[in-house]
Design an enzyme around this catalytic site. Structure first.
Site, short mmCIF file in Angstrom:
data_model
loop_
_atom_site.label_atom_id
_atom_site.label_comp_id
_atom_site.label_asym_id
_atom_site.label_seq_id
_atom_site.Cartn_x
_atom_site.Cartn_y
_atom_site.Cartn_z
N LYS A 191 7.51 -11.73 5.87
CA LYS A 191 7.17 -10.99 7.09
C LYS A 191 8.37 -10.97 8.02
O LYS A 191 9.06 -11.97 8.18
CB LYS A 191 5.96 -11.63 7.76
CG LYS A 191 5.42 -10.86 8.97
CD LYS A 191 4.18 -11.55 9.52
CE LYS A 191 3.63 -10.86 10.75
NZ LYS A 191 2.40 -11.49 11.27
N SER A 250 -1.54 -8.64 12.00
CA SER A 250 -0.22 -8.05 12.08
C SER A 250 0.59 -8.17 10.78
O SER A 250 1.66 -7.56 10.65
CB SER A 250 0.58 -8.74 13.20
OG SER A 250 0.74 -10.12 12.93
N SER A 288 -4.05 -12.91 11.70
CA SER A 288 -3.09 -11.93 11.18
C SER A 288 -2.72 -12.10 9.72
O SER A 288 -1.98 -11.27 9.17
CB SER A 288 -1.82 -11.95 12.03
OG SER A 288 -2.10 -11.51 13.34
#
Length: 495
Positions: free
Chosen positions: A79, A154, A178
């Site tokens: 990420k 996210s 997330s």
């Protein structure tokens, strides 16, 4: 069997046996990325040259016997809010569009030491603020099951990349769900470990008391193996814990006989989609058939979790993001008059609307005259929520719940109403407020062909309980992720 159909552990085993090389695995994943990025857009940065070079180096160490771990040579993604030395790290924000770190996050470093091959950095909501991966400055990520829908957020880029076969596993971060919510939307498995289990060093902070790094993978066994590598005490992170028992793969047992599982009644009430509720209750029945004791119970303070979370998270965000001022690194506006003008224009031009909204909210609740009324009250509510969970875990080993009120919404729907987007986190944020571990696994499909996720929550340091329950359910419930078709959407899968 095609390389891309393998789980991370299956691929690692074949690489160790000499049946597949790390270079072949990397090339297969990169080919998939080239084929599907136009329709999925899971990545912000793809490091093709670096991945192939790293794969060759890892393969040499495997052949020399220096790397014998189960994940050595397996291609993965990170990420884009975790620092990677020499590789662009943006947090999907214009303010860090060209930022290249000089060091690597400890969690990423742990995986590299185990032989991970990093393919690139995945897309996300800007600074992890969002639930759909639509607030990214680099464009939206689409759900591989239906590209008209969001992948969640996210960590939507990481979950979409795993679901689309663009990597074998990925790292995400979880501040209020997330990892777990996008895993649910994308039909993959994801774990948010107990706060402090994985070092936050090198993770660009959103809410420091809530953030935690965790794995996203095809199944529970992969998640357990990855978490074993991630978990370590780190003196560079003051919140890092020294845990003695991190043998998470030991919990991969199908036996849940006698395990006490509680379902909070408020989680099954108003606002929960009927198809999601039915799928979650069917999952509970599967665990009951395997010998678990399943019952409902009342969990108080659920209605207070969302306001407490957004006050605390926004307050911490306003403090953490104050470092992005255009002085030492990141975006600086080309035209300004004086220092304060540079601050204002750099931030106004560099941050997106959702980030600005949360910075303003956080600055407000921390301001003189409102600190006691909002921030301190939220901290007291957080303590009460933790106490409520402590009481629940005195009676149950695991709490079973939905991961989200519904399946993945269409692109553009959530951003029209930010408050509705915030309410979508109702089943996940309490886990972060209480510092608990949670895992999401697929448990069905809705009538639109979108995945439904089951969430299992454990007491602090009891990841083995949720891994055991998730593995037992997964073993009894065949969820086959179908392959991508030429049209960029999933073929009908089997359940």
């Amino acid at each position: 069997m095609d390389i891309l159909d393998l789980t991370a552990l299956e691929l690692g085993k074949k690489i160790q046996a000499g049946e597949v090389t790390a270079m072949e695995a990397a090339r297969a994943a990169l080919k998939q990325i080239r084929a599907w990025e136009a329709s999925i857009h899971a990545y912000v940065t793809v490091d093709e040259e670096g991945a192939l070079k790293r794969a060759a180096a890892v393969q040499a160490k495997i052949e020399d016997g220096a790397l014998t771990g189960p994940l050595a040579g397996v291609p993965m993604a990170v990420k884009d809010n975790m620092c990677t030395k020499g590789l662009r790290t943006t947090c999907s924000s214009n303010i860090l569009r060209n930022f290249i770190p000089t060091y690597t996050a400890q969690a990423v470093s742990n995986l590299e030491q185990a032989g991970a091959v990093i393919l690139g950095k995945t897309n996300m909501d800007e600074f992890a603020m969002g639930s759909t991966t639509e607030t990214s400055a680099f464009g939206v990520t689409r759900n591989p099951w239906n590209t008209e829908h969001v992948p969640g957020g996210s960590s939507g880029g990481s979950c979409a990349a795993v679901a689309a076969g663009e990597c074998f596993y990925a790292l995400g971060s979880d501040t209020g769900g997330s990892i777990r919510q996008p895993s649910s939307f994308c039909g993959v498995a994801g774990i948010k470990p107990t706060y402090g289990t994985v070092s936050r060093y090198g993770l660009i902070a959103y809410g420091s008391s809530l953030d935690q790094i965790g794995p996203v993978a095809k199944d529970v066994a992969d998640c357990a193996a990855i978490l074993e590598v991630l978990a370590s005490h780190d003196t560079k992170d003051s919140t890092s814990l020294e845990r003695k028992d991190c043998d998470f793969t030991a919990a991969l047992k199908e036996d849940v006989k006698g395990m006490r599982i509680g379902i909070p009644e408020p989680y099954l009430g108003q606002g929960l989609d009927r198809e999601v509720k039915d799928a979650v209750l069917r999952a509970a029945d599967v665990l009951k058939e395997k010998g678990a004791v399943v019952e409902t119970f009342d969990l108080q303070l659920v209605d207070y979790a969302i306001p407490a979370y957004y006050v605390i998270a926004s307050a911490e965000a306003s403090s953490n993001l104050s470092r992005f001022d255009g002085v030492k690194y990141g975006y600086r506006t080309p035209e300004y008059e004086g220092l304060h003008s540079m601050y204002k224009k750099s931030r106004s031009e560099g941050f997106g609307p959702e980030v600005k909204r949360r910075i303003m909210l956080g600055s407000f609740v921390l301001s003189s005259g409102y600190y006691d009324a909002y921030y301190l009250k939220a901290l007291r509510t957080k303590a009460l929520i933790k106490k409520e969970f402590d009481q629940a875990f005195s009676n149950y080993d695991v709490i079973l719940a939905p991961a989200s009120p519904g399946t993945a919404p269409r692109l553009g729907e959530s951003l029209k109403d930010p408050l509705k987007m915030y309410l979508g986190d109702i089943y996940t944020i309490s886990v972060n407020l209480a510092g608990l571990p949670g895992i999401t696994v697929p448990c069905g499909m809705d009538s639109k062909g979108l995945p439904i996720g089951l969430q299992l929550i454990g007491d602090c340091f009891k990841e083995k309980n949720i891994i055991r329950a998730a593995y037992a359910y997964e073993s009894a419930h065949d969820f086959t992720a179908p392959s991508l078709t030429a049209g960029g959407a999933r073929e009908e899968g089997t359940l």
